[in-house]
Design a protein around this motif. Sequence first.
Motif, PDB file in Angstrom:
ATOM      1  N   GLY A 132      23.135 -61.473 -46.704  1.00 44.69           N
ATOM      2  CA  GLY A 132      23.577 -61.231 -48.057  1.00 44.69           C
ATOM      3  C   GLY A 132      24.924 -60.517 -48.038  1.00 44.69           C
ATOM      4  N   ARG A 133      25.485 -60.333 -49.208  1.00 41.24           N
ATOM      5  CA  ARG A 133      26.806 -59.713 -49.290  1.00 41.24           C
ATOM      6  C   ARG A 133      26.688 -58.196 -49.186  1.00 41.24           C
ATOM      7  N   ILE A 134      27.377 -57.618 -48.197  1.00 42.66           N
ATOM      8  CA  ILE A 134      27.447 -56.163 -48.042  1.00 42.66           C
ATOM      9  C   ILE A 134      28.865 -55.763 -48.426  1.00 42.66           C
ATOM     10  N   ALA A 135      29.000 -55.147 -49.586  1.00 41.45           N
ATOM     11  CA  ALA A 135      30.322 -54.930 -50.178  1.00 41.45           C
ATOM     12  C   ALA A 135      31.249 -54.141 -49.267  1.00 41.45           C
ATOM     13  N   ASP A 136      30.759 -53.070 -48.651  1.00 40.41           N
ATOM     14  CA  ASP A 136      31.631 -52.237 -47.812  1.00 40.41           C
ATOM     15  C   ASP A 136      32.206 -53.034 -46.645  1.00 40.41           C
ATOM     16  N   ILE A 137      31.397 -53.894 -46.048  1.00 40.98           N
ATOM     17  CA  ILE A 137      31.886 -54.714 -44.937  1.00 40.98           C
ATOM     18  C   ILE A 137      32.858 -55.770 -45.448  1.00 40.98           C
ATOM     19  N   GLU A 138      32.547 -56.357 -46.577  1.00 39.07           N
ATOM     20  CA  GLU A 138      33.464 -57.329 -47.176  1.00 39.07           C
ATOM     21  C   GLU A 138      34.818 -56.690 -47.473  1.00 39.07           C
ATOM     22  N   ASP A 139      34.795 -55.389 -47.772  1.00 39.46           N
ATOM     23  CA  ASP A 139      36.035 -54.677 -48.096  1.00 39.46           C
ATOM     24  C   ASP A 139      36.750 -54.148 -46.856  1.00 39.46           C
ATOM     25  N   GLY A 140      36.212 -54.436 -45.666  1.00 41.24           N
ATOM     26  CA  GLY A 140      36.916 -54.102 -44.439  1.00 41.24           C
ATOM     27  C   GLY A 140      36.298 -53.034 -43.566  1.00 41.24           C
ATOM     28  N   LEU A 141      35.188 -52.432 -43.979  1.00 36.96           N
ATOM     29  CA  LEU A 141      34.533 -51.437 -43.131  1.00 36.96           C
ATOM     30  C   LEU A 141      33.973 -52.133 -41.894  1.00 36.96           C
ATOM     31  N   PRO A 142      34.282 -51.635 -40.686  1.00 39.88           N
ATOM     32  CA  PRO A 142      33.707 -52.250 -39.493  1.00 39.88           C
ATOM     33  C   PRO A 142      32.177 -52.264 -39.564  1.00 39.88           C
ATOM     34  N   GLU A 143      31.603 -53.336 -39.098  1.00 40.04           N
ATOM     35  CA  GLU A 143      30.160 -53.532 -39.203  1.00 40.04           C
ATOM     36  C   GLU A 143      29.374 -52.377 -38.595  1.00 40.04           C
ATOM     37  N   SER A 144      29.788 -51.940 -37.407  1.00 39.44           N
ATOM     38  CA  SER A 144      29.050 -50.877 -36.742  1.00 39.44           C
ATOM     39  C   SER A 144      29.249 -49.521 -37.415  1.00 39.44           C
ATOM     40  N   ARG A 145      30.374 -49.339 -38.092  1.00 43.73           N
ATOM     41  CA  ARG A 145      30.547 -48.118 -38.878  1.00 43.73           C
ATOM     42  C   ARG A 145      29.545 -48.099 -40.026  1.00 43.73           C
ATOM     43  N   TRP A 146      29.327 -49.258 -40.628  1.00 47.26           N
ATOM     44  CA  TRP A 146      28.322 -49.366 -41.693  1.00 47.26           C
ATOM     45  C   TRP A 146      26.934 -49.029 -41.150  1.00 47.26           C
ATOM     46  N   THR A 147      26.602 -49.589 -39.994  1.00 46.36           N
ATOM     47  CA  THR A 147      25.304 -49.303 -39.383  1.00 46.36           C
ATOM     48  C   THR A 147      25.161 -47.824 -39.071  1.00 46.36           C
ATOM     49  N   GLU A 148      26.210 -47.232 -38.528  1.00 41.48           N
ATOM     50  CA  GLU A 148      26.212 -45.802 -38.215  1.00 41.48           C
ATOM     51  C   GLU A 148      25.884 -44.975 -39.457  1.00 41.48           C
ATOM     52  N   ARG A 149      26.472 -45.326 -40.574  1.00 44.11           N
ATOM     53  CA  ARG A 149      26.227 -44.586 -41.810  1.00 44.11           C
ATOM     54  C   ARG A 149      24.792 -44.770 -42.291  1.00 44.11           C
ATOM     55  N   GLN A 150      24.241 -45.953 -42.072  1.00 46.09           N
ATOM     56  CA  GLN A 150      22.873 -46.212 -42.512  1.00 46.09           C
ATOM     57  C   GLN A 150      21.859 -45.378 -41.733  1.00 46.09           C
ATOM     58  N   ILE A 151      22.080 -45.244 -40.423  1.00 47.08           N
ATOM     59  CA  ILE A 151      21.086 -44.539 -39.606  1.00 47.08           C
ATOM     60  C   ILE A 151      21.407 -43.061 -39.416  1.00 47.08           C
ATOM     61  N   GLY A 152      22.612 -42.650 -39.821  1.00 43.14           N
ATOM     62  CA  GLY A 152      22.969 -41.241 -39.735  1.00 43.14           C
ATOM     63  C   GLY A 152      23.171 -40.736 -38.321  1.00 43.14           C
ATOM     64  N   HIS A 153      23.653 -41.588 -37.444  1.00 41.21           N
ATOM     65  CA  HIS A 153      23.885 -41.188 -36.047  1.00 41.21           C
ATOM     66  C   HIS A 153      24.997 -42.054 -35.477  1.00 41.21           C
ATOM     67  N   PRO A 154      25.893 -41.488 -34.650  1.00 40.52           N
ATOM     68  CA  PRO A 154      26.942 -42.297 -34.027  1.00 40.52           C
ATOM     69  C   PRO A 154      26.365 -43.444 -33.208  1.00 40.52           C
ATOM     70  N   VAL A 155      27.062 -44.564 -33.201  1.00 39.88           N
ATOM     71  CA  VAL A 155      26.616 -45.701 -32.408  1.00 39.88           C
ATOM     72  C   VAL A 155      27.728 -46.174 -31.484  1.00 39.88           C
ATOM     73  N   ILE A 156      27.308 -46.880 -30.459  1.00 36.32           N
ATOM     74  CA  ILE A 156      28.203 -47.566 -29.542  1.00 36.32           C
ATOM     75  C   ILE A 156      27.990 -49.057 -29.751  1.00 36.32           C
ATOM     76  N   LYS A 157      29.055 -49.785 -30.039  1.00 38.07           N
ATOM     77  CA  LYS A 157      28.942 -51.231 -30.282  1.00 38.07           C
ATOM     78  C   LYS A 157      29.062 -51.966 -28.960  1.00 38.07           C
ATOM     79  N   ALA A 158      28.014 -52.704 -28.601  1.00 39.66           N
ATOM     80  CA  ALA A 158      28.009 -53.465 -27.355  1.00 39.66           C
ATOM     81  C   ALA A 158      27.001 -54.612 -27.476  1.00 39.66           C
ATOM     82  N   PHE A 159      27.182 -55.619 -26.672  1.00 35.89           N
ATOM     83  CA  PHE A 159      26.304 -56.793 -26.605  1.00 35.89           C
ATOM     84  C   PHE A 159      26.354 -57.667 -27.866  1.00 35.89           C
ATOM     85  N   ASN A 160      27.183 -57.333 -28.853  1.00 36.53           N
ATOM     86  CA  ASN A 160      27.127 -58.079 -30.103  1.00 36.53           C
ATOM     87  C   ASN A 160      27.685 -59.492 -29.975  1.00 36.53           C
TER      88      ASN A 160
END
Length: 218
Positions: free
Chosen positions: A99-127
């Motif tokens: 579905g449409r995720i507005a923040d990502i559509e507006d340019g927020l990196p996908e993993s930054r969005w995920t980081e905000r959802q879970i409330g913890h820093p993430v490392i993007k790998a294997f994607n």
Amino acid sequence: MKIGIIGAGNIGGNLTRRLTALGHEVAVANSRGPHTLTALAEETGATPVAAADAAKGARVVVVTVPLKAVPDLPDGFLDGAAEGVAVIDTGNYYPQRDGRIADIEDGLPESRWTERQIGHPVIKAFNGTYAQDILDRGRPQGTPGRQALPVAGDDPAAKRTVRDLIDELGFDTVDSGGLGDSWRQQPGTPVYGDRGDVDAIVKALAEASPERTAEWRA
């Protein structure tokens, strides 16, 4: 090392297979419950658990679920993880699925969005890694042409942990910068799905454009 994997699809399942084979203690969870993971557990020796329990005591937690499922992860699922836990995000935004995720559509990196959802820093790998490659393409350190994976994140210690783990799996790594630069390895970029060595991955990352192709927009 104790590792939690949330998501038992192609990437999560094959990481479970390889990491248990390397001697790591793996707890694996999915959205349907531990009773649906009996076959994978019998095959690998991993422990099937509820998603709320996958991170308990873990030094590395792999979140490998569709982006649309990230907000549904259990509240506080990382609370029992080891201090300094490295959280790997393997996810990609596919608007046709998520579905449409507005923040990502507006340019927020996908993993930054995920980081905000879970409330913890993430490392993007294997994607951008083909799941079968995790089983088939690992090679000893120093092998000419060894496949390399890009790794992005803001926490140097967590990034080092993840890069060391990927090396153990049989792949070189390229530090692709902070999470703010992780758009360079999102779907539609030159590095996505690239099976090249370090030089090829460095080149592909440098050629990335922040403009998402129409194919990847909602």
